[in-house]
Design an enzyme around this catalytic site. Structure first.
Site, PDB file in Angstrom:
ATOM      1  N   ARG A 212      26.729  -7.775 -28.930  1.00  0.00           N
ATOM      2  CA  ARG A 212      26.398  -9.328 -28.531  1.00  0.00           C
ATOM      3  C   ARG A 212      27.345 -10.105 -29.418  1.00  0.00           C
ATOM      4  O   ARG A 212      27.191  -9.929 -30.557  1.00  0.00           O
ATOM      5  CB  ARG A 212      24.866  -9.437 -28.646  1.00  0.00           C
ATOM      6  CG  ARG A 212      23.796  -8.626 -27.590  1.00  0.00           C
ATOM      7  CD  ARG A 212      22.477  -9.138 -27.537  1.00  0.00           C
ATOM      8  NE  ARG A 212      21.821  -8.418 -26.657  1.00  0.00           N
ATOM      9  CZ  ARG A 212      20.518  -8.667 -26.488  1.00  0.00           C
ATOM     10  NH1 ARG A 212      19.955  -9.541 -27.153  1.00  0.00           N
ATOM     11  NH2 ARG A 212      20.032  -7.749 -25.526  1.00  0.00           N
ATOM     12  N   ARG A 227      19.851 -10.154 -36.859  1.00  0.00           N
ATOM     13  CA  ARG A 227      20.734 -10.560 -35.709  1.00  0.00           C
ATOM     14  C   ARG A 227      22.099 -10.186 -35.908  1.00  0.00           C
ATOM     15  O   ARG A 227      22.762 -10.683 -36.711  1.00  0.00           O
ATOM     16  CB  ARG A 227      20.468 -11.959 -35.682  1.00  0.00           C
ATOM     17  CG  ARG A 227      21.226 -12.883 -34.423  1.00  0.00           C
ATOM     18  CD  ARG A 227      21.070 -14.042 -34.144  1.00  0.00           C
ATOM     19  NE  ARG A 227      19.545 -14.414 -34.016  1.00  0.00           N
ATOM     20  CZ  ARG A 227      18.698 -14.505 -32.789  1.00  0.00           C
ATOM     21  NH1 ARG A 227      19.506 -14.041 -32.045  1.00  0.00           N
ATOM     22  NH2 ARG A 227      17.574 -14.736 -32.889  1.00  0.00           N
ATOM     23  N   GLU A 299      10.128 -11.323 -32.963  1.00  0.00           N
ATOM     24  CA  GLU A 299      10.133 -10.807 -31.808  1.00  0.00           C
ATOM     25  C   GLU A 299      10.941  -9.463 -31.965  1.00  0.00           C
ATOM     26  O   GLU A 299      12.059  -9.234 -32.755  1.00  0.00           O
ATOM     27  CB  GLU A 299      10.980 -11.463 -30.884  1.00  0.00           C
ATOM     28  CG  GLU A 299      11.318 -11.242 -29.318  1.00  0.00           C
ATOM     29  CD  GLU A 299      12.419 -11.818 -28.561  1.00  0.00           C
ATOM     30  OE1 GLU A 299      13.003 -11.304 -27.604  1.00  0.00           O
ATOM     31  OE2 GLU A 299      12.512 -13.097 -28.849  1.00  0.00           O
ATOM     32  N   SER A 302      11.209  -7.776 -25.306  1.00  0.00           N
ATOM     33  CA  SER A 302      11.045  -8.799 -24.414  1.00  0.00           C
ATOM     34  C   SER A 302      10.926  -7.995 -22.801  1.00  0.00           C
ATOM     35  O   SER A 302      11.547  -7.261 -22.575  1.00  0.00           O
ATOM     36  CB  SER A 302      12.161  -9.681 -24.094  1.00  0.00           C
ATOM     37  OG  SER A 302      11.854 -10.679 -23.179  1.00  0.00           O
ATOM     38  N   ARG A 339      16.671  -3.685 -35.562  1.00  0.00           N
ATOM     39  CA  ARG A 339      15.700  -4.795 -36.028  1.00  0.00           C
ATOM     40  C   ARG A 339      14.266  -4.364 -36.142  1.00  0.00           C
ATOM     41  O   ARG A 339      13.585  -4.735 -37.069  1.00  0.00           O
ATOM     42  CB  ARG A 339      15.776  -5.711 -34.850  1.00  0.00           C
ATOM     43  CG  ARG A 339      14.827  -6.891 -35.047  1.00  0.00           C
ATOM     44  CD  ARG A 339      14.751  -7.876 -34.067  1.00  0.00           C
ATOM     45  NE  ARG A 339      15.970  -8.814 -33.747  1.00  0.00           N
ATOM     46  CZ  ARG A 339      15.943  -9.830 -33.244  1.00  0.00           C
ATOM     47  NH1 ARG A 339      14.729 -10.319 -32.365  1.00  0.00           N
ATOM     48  NH2 ARG A 339      17.035 -10.451 -33.026  1.00  0.00           N
TER      49      ARG A 339
END
Length: 376
Positions: A212, A227, A299, A302, A339
């Site tokens: 990403r 991140r 988070e 999802s 993460r």
């Protein structure tokens, strides 16, 4: 006072932009978004209330949520969270005690947003992925390793152009993109297909690396491996009958909750308001893990119901007795290290600096019940 009678007060967290939350005397009063989609939490009479009860470790957690004619967004506390009486260092500091991470060397080789994981930390990373794979296979999902690159027609079938521009790396001179998440190539597997009703639902769990761009500036809490441009992920997707997608949506996010709880990581779910939904999504919920260092949730996954939006773009149809119709598609993160290792290390760190290995992970860690730091 016995533990079972204690009043539990969840830590104050910053709510999403589309509503405000106010904690008061055990009840949760919310201001809600002005719009919702058909499968979003629906409007209720202004006088009604919803009570959510979950069982923690030895006591009950009760959240009272006032309903509103403008819509509903609910946080669910899944199990006890707490803060130990010893310091929890930043996650990279924990990893460095194990000689488990080298960000400096990664920066020289690839730039910011990359990492070398080493030794026990690298082994722990692989153990979590392997456990998540077997966890989902045991729940009836078919394991799959998908392509790690996809063509542009698949990209535009599963996401919006703005999302693509912000997330995906394009291969120069080729009609190929590196996947940002394996759900893209997994849903793409069914492009231009006519599925007989008896072959549904299609339930797949996949492993892949993910890449990403992560455009934009981020705060200090996102340094380290929070991140990054490259990570690995275990994913789950479902292609199903339209009338079954609501039921599958709840099954999917509960799988992730069960997985994290099995590793002794406190989690909760946060249902997204319509104003926070990405394009194509009908309904979405974030799974958030407890950070005892920050004393808040963050988070780690999802879950999304896309309805028939992706199916229409990709031509995924179901063959029924009275003709064909579009399928519904759903996706959910099983686990996405490194993460999630932040939550794992913080919640399993012991006072002496060692990290406890939960029983479910011990077979993937050579039977070890803990790992000990190399540098005191």
């Amino acid at each position: 006072m016995s533990r079972s009678n204690q009043t539990f007060r969840p830590p104050r967290v910053e709510p999403p932009r589309c509503f405000k939350a106010i904690l008061c005397t055990g009840s949760l009063v919310r201001m809600f978004p002005l719009a919702w989609r058909p499968l979003m939490p629906m409007a209720l009479k202004s006088s009604s209330k919803i009570m959510r009860r979950t069982r923690g470790l030895g006591f009950k957690v009760t959240l009272m949520t006032s309903a509103s004619p403008l819509g509903l967004a609910v946080k669910y506390m899944m199990r006890e969270s707490g803060v130990p009486d010893y310091e929890i260092p930043y996650h990279t500091d924990i990893m460095e005690k194990f000689n488990g991470i080298d960000l400096e060397a990664a920066g020289k080789v690839a730039g910011n947003g990359f990492y070398y994981l080493m030794g026990d930390i690298a082994r722990l990373h692989s153990a979590v992925i392997s456990y998540a794979r077997d966890f989902m296979i045991d729940r009836g999902f078919t394991y799959c390793i998908p392509p790690f690159m996809i063509r542009s027609n698949v990209v535009t079938g599963v996401m919006s152009f703005d999302e693509m521009d912000a997330m995906m790396y394009k291969i120069e001179g080729e009609d190929l993109y590196l996947i940002g998440t394996s759900e893209h190539s997994m849903i793409g597997k069914f492009i231009d297909t006519l599925l007989p009703e008896e072959q549904l639902p299609q339930t797949l769990t996949s492993y892949s690396p993910c890449f990403r761009k992560e455009k934009g500036a981020h705060g200090i809490e996102e340094r380290g491996v929070y991140r990054i441009h490259q990570f690995e992920k275990q994913e789950m997707i479902v292609v199903c009958e339209p009338e079954e997608s609501k039921e599958w949506y709840d099954k999917l996010w509960k799988n992730t909750v069960d997985l994290f709880r099995s590793m002794d990581i406190p989690v909760r779910t946060l249902e997204c308001c319509s104003g926070d939904l990405a394009d194509l999504k009908v309904k979405s919920v974030d799974v958030e893990a407890w950070s005892p260092r920050q004393q808040k949730y963050f988070e780690v996954g999802s879950c999304s119901n896309l309805g028939d939006a992706q199916a229409r773009r990709l031509g995924i149809r179901i063959k029924g007795e009275n003709g064909s119709y579009f399928a519904h598609t759903l996706n959910n993160t099983v686990v996405a290290p490194p993460r999630m290792l932040i939550a794992f290390l913080e919640n399993n760190l012991q006072a002496d600096g060692s990290v406890r290995i939960p029983e479910v992970l011990q077979p993937y860690m050579g039977g070890n019940k803990e790992i000990t730091p190399k540098n005191k």
